[in-house]
Design a protein around this motif. Sequence first.
Motif, mmCIF file in Angstrom:
data_model
loop_
_atom_site.group_PDB
_atom_site.id
_atom_site.type_symbol
_atom_site.label_atom_id
_atom_site.label_comp_id
_atom_site.label_asym_id
_atom_site.label_seq_id
_atom_site.Cartn_x
_atom_site.Cartn_y
_atom_site.Cartn_z
ATOM 1 N N ARG A 333 0.832 -1.211 0.000
ATOM 2 C CA ARG A 333 0.000 0.000 0.000
ATOM 3 C C ARG A 333 0.867 1.261 0.000
ATOM 4 N NH1 ARG A 333 -5.044 1.747 0.863
ATOM 5 N NH2 ARG A 333 -5.301 3.776 1.880
ATOM 6 N N ARG A 334 1.921 1.255 0.802
ATOM 7 C CA ARG A 334 2.792 2.427 0.858
ATOM 8 C C ARG A 334 3.455 2.682 -0.499
ATOM 9 N NH1 ARG A 334 6.537 3.514 5.880
ATOM 10 N NH2 ARG A 334 6.589 5.427 4.630
ATOM 11 N N ILE A 335 3.927 1.616 -1.131
ATOM 12 C CA ILE A 335 4.605 1.777 -2.417
ATOM 13 C C ILE A 335 3.633 2.235 -3.495
ATOM 14 C CG2 ILE A 335 5.823 0.517 -4.235
ATOM 15 C CD1 ILE A 335 6.992 -1.260 -2.018
ATOM 16 N N VAL A 336 2.462 1.584 -3.570
ATOM 17 C CA VAL A 336 1.489 1.916 -4.607
ATOM 18 C C VAL A 336 0.953 3.331 -4.426
ATOM 19 C CG1 VAL A 336 -0.770 1.306 -5.563
ATOM 20 C CG2 VAL A 336 0.856 -0.491 -5.013
ATOM 21 N N VAL A 337 0.693 3.709 -3.174
ATOM 22 C CA VAL A 337 0.188 5.066 -2.927
ATOM 23 C C VAL A 337 1.217 6.105 -3.362
ATOM 24 C CG1 VAL A 337 -0.363 6.698 -1.086
ATOM 25 C CG2 VAL A 337 -1.438 4.449 -1.107
ATOM 26 N N ARG A 338 2.471 5.855 -3.046
ATOM 27 C CA ARG A 338 3.515 6.815 -3.401
ATOM 28 C C ARG A 338 3.658 6.968 -4.912
ATOM 29 N NH1 ARG A 338 9.772 6.803 -1.242
ATOM 30 N NH2 ARG A 338 10.294 8.919 -1.959
ATOM 31 N N VAL A 339 3.367 5.903 -5.651
ATOM 32 C CA VAL A 339 3.487 5.959 -7.109
ATOM 33 C C VAL A 339 2.218 6.502 -7.749
ATOM 34 C CG1 VAL A 339 3.800 4.567 -9.192
ATOM 35 C CG2 VAL A 339 5.192 4.105 -7.170
ATOM 36 N N THR A 340 1.058 6.068 -7.271
ATOM 37 C CA THR A 340 -0.198 6.390 -7.959
ATOM 38 C C THR A 340 -0.737 7.775 -7.643
ATOM 39 O OG1 THR A 340 -1.455 5.315 -6.172
ATOM 40 C CG2 THR A 340 -0.864 3.969 -8.095
ATOM 41 N N VAL A 341 -0.484 8.279 -6.433
ATOM 42 C CA VAL A 341 -1.048 9.590 -6.078
ATOM 43 C C VAL A 341 -0.553 10.692 -7.009
ATOM 44 C CG1 VAL A 341 -1.036 11.383 -4.293
ATOM 45 C CG2 VAL A 341 -1.597 9.031 -3.692
ATOM 46 N N PRO A 342 0.766 10.796 -7.303
ATOM 47 C CA PRO A 342 1.193 11.834 -8.254
ATOM 48 C C PRO A 342 0.588 11.669 -9.638
ATOM 49 C CG PRO A 342 3.063 11.000 -7.004
ATOM 50 C CD PRO A 342 1.915 10.105 -6.716
ATOM 51 N N ILE A 343 0.467 10.417 -10.081
ATOM 52 C CA ILE A 343 -0.122 10.182 -11.402
ATOM 53 C C ILE A 343 -1.598 10.566 -11.405
ATOM 54 C CG2 ILE A 343 -0.630 8.405 -13.127
ATOM 55 C CD1 ILE A 343 1.860 6.938 -12.246
ATOM 56 N N THR A 344 -2.303 10.258 -10.303
ATOM 57 C CA THR A 344 -3.714 10.636 -10.202
ATOM 58 C C THR A 344 -3.867 12.156 -10.234
ATOM 59 O OG1 THR A 344 -4.146 8.647 -8.895
ATOM 60 C CG2 THR A 344 -5.799 10.383 -8.817
ATOM 61 N N ARG A 345 -2.967 12.856 -9.531
ATOM 62 C CA ARG A 345 -3.013 14.318 -9.568
ATOM 63 C C ARG A 345 -2.770 14.833 -10.980
ATOM 64 N NH1 ARG A 345 0.719 15.438 -4.194
ATOM 65 N NH2 ARG A 345 -0.845 14.803 -2.632
ATOM 66 N N LEU A 346 -1.847 14.185 -11.695
ATOM 67 C CA LEU A 346 -1.576 14.582 -13.077
ATOM 68 C C LEU A 346 -2.809 14.380 -13.947
ATOM 69 C CD1 LEU A 346 0.370 15.442 -15.330
ATOM 70 C CD2 LEU A 346 1.095 13.050 -15.497
ATOM 71 N N VAL A 347 -3.510 13.237 -13.765
ATOM 72 C CA VAL A 347 -4.725 12.963 -14.541
ATOM 73 C C VAL A 347 -5.802 13.995 -14.239
ATOM 74 C CG1 VAL A 347 -6.599 11.301 -14.889
ATOM 75 C CG2 VAL A 347 -4.244 10.497 -14.750
ATOM 76 N N ASN A 348 -5.978 14.335 -12.953
ATOM 77 C CA ASN A 348 -6.981 15.342 -12.592
ATOM 78 C C ASN A 348 -6.641 16.702 -13.187
ATOM 79 O OD1 ASN A 348 -8.398 13.444 -11.103
ATOM 80 N ND2 ASN A 348 -7.277 13.902 -9.210
ATOM 81 N N ALA A 349 -5.341 17.003 -13.241
ATOM 82 C CA ALA A 349 -4.933 18.304 -13.781
ATOM 83 C C ALA A 349 -5.220 18.402 -15.273
ATOM 84 C CB ALA A 349 -3.452 18.543 -13.495
#
Length: 615
Positions: A333-349
């Motif tokens: 969970r820690r690894i996936v969150v660290r990778v996916t959260v920035p990408i999710t922010r990029l998608v929202n942007a």
Amino acid sequence: MMAFMKRLRKQRGRTSLFSRLSVPIFVLIVTFIALFSIASSYILIRVQNDHTRQMAEQSMKFVYRNVRYQFDTMSNVAAFILANQPIENMIERTHREPYEAVDDLFALQTNLQSLSLLSLVNDLGVNDVTQQSYTISLALEKESGLYQLATDRFYPTTGVFKADDLQNEQWFHSLAEGRQQTVWWGQKTGRSGVQMIFSARKKTSIKDGRTIGTVIVGADTGSIKSVFSNAPLEKGYHLLLDEKDNVIFSERFSFLESLAEHPILQDVSGLSGSVVTKVDGEKDRVMYETLDNGWKVFTIVPESHFGQYTLLISAIGAITAAGALLVAGFWLRRIVVRVTVPITRLVNAIQRPEVVEFKEPLPEQRSGIYEVDELNQKFASMLVTIRGLIEKSFAEEMERRELQLELLHAQINPHFLYNTLDLINCRALMSGDMETSQIVRSLANVFRFGLNQGQSLISLGDEVKQVEAYLHIQQMMLEQLQVDIQIPDNLLSVTVVHLCLQPLAENAIVHGFADQPAECRLTISARVDGTRLILRVTDNGKGCDASQMNRELKEQAGEHSSANGKSGGTGYGTMNVHRRIQLHCGQAYGLRYIEVEHGTCVDILLPLRPSLAAP
């Protein structure tokens, strides 16, 4: 607002990057840990069970070897007596008076006592009492010189006895009749009922082979008990049975108790082996070996004993797997969150209208992960590049359209062409050249319907007029060309793709009728099949491979290939017709070659459109 709701519903139907990454990886980890735990538990259980089974087998083999050693020693003692020459002489020597044999009797008894292997170990608690390991007896026949001095009544102790007292014994009859050379049996002796094992062999004269006595060797079952005691089992017990399945020694059964009908022996067969038998509702593993005298050594162990650690090992494996899953899930969970959260922010942007419409730059973010930060920077750069390319492409498209308009303006004015052809027609009529006049009028029709005012769709009637004008000119050049156009009147108003019949007719004349001097027939027909209009062009030329033509139409769609001399070949005009129909009507329509015996048959598949008002 409606567009926003539609996009929201579309997003709800999708899964997030977090789910796409975490779920498969977690399932993979769970599968790996589960398989590893199951495999390791299985291996440990097998190793433990095999070890327990091997310990039981080793215990049985220990008992077997030592009991066999005991029996071999008894056989060797008997064999020594049978082959000993001094003992032979003492037994066979004859005397005139019985008292003269006293010395021989005393010497014989002394030898038997020496062979009895006296031991200082005793179980009576009295130090001056010795315990014999074996009892060695000689039962003499009347032919022996010591018969008169021998003891009348046989008693199972070391000594010399008359054989008369043994005539009623079953084992004695087996020896006398020669059914067995050595007999073995168990028997209780004395007033105290001592449990004994005996073996007996006939003593024959070395000189003439007559029977002069019987050698009987006995042993206390206490020697067997010591062997069994030195091979203890955590669970289960050992068992020694004679050839009639009577108990010789056991910790559970009585001496000489018959087990012939006992469930332990129901699946036993052969000289050795291991079987699982159900006894008193519980499965027991029965391992057995057969001795040289036919007796069997058994080791009986409950089958549950071999799997006693199965539950414990399985529980330890399950607990270990659960702990590994918790640790793996936490770090995953820690690894996936660290990778996916920035990408999710990029998608929202990038979903913000201001960013998509290039009104705002893409927000910059720092995640600490090189790949994610590089992706964000490159994507921002890509948006700038795309915006420039769109602007450049728009400018080029506008320039291209302006050039096309200039090219159209530079083309021949259709009215000037028609006026010129009318002038040629008038001059031909004035000179009386009717044939030239017909050619000019046909050519004018070809141009007029061919141009079609720049429209891509045309009525079937006008399309037929255009191809008739073209074929009329061809008939003036090819007198052997016969044309048959079969179009129902009710179909002349339907809409078709412009310029679809003339290229096929031209293809048939140029390729199908090449090198054919006469009887050139070309047929054009139309029919309705459900919601489709089918135009068919048939010739009696040299033909083609219909399946190959259809395959080429499918493979070369969108490409141009020159005609290769085959009738109906997929040349530029044919492929052009096929592609234009698909562009206007869809991939389900176009050309289709039909297999015929002679010539070429091509179907034009079009949607049935009643008029130009409903294209």
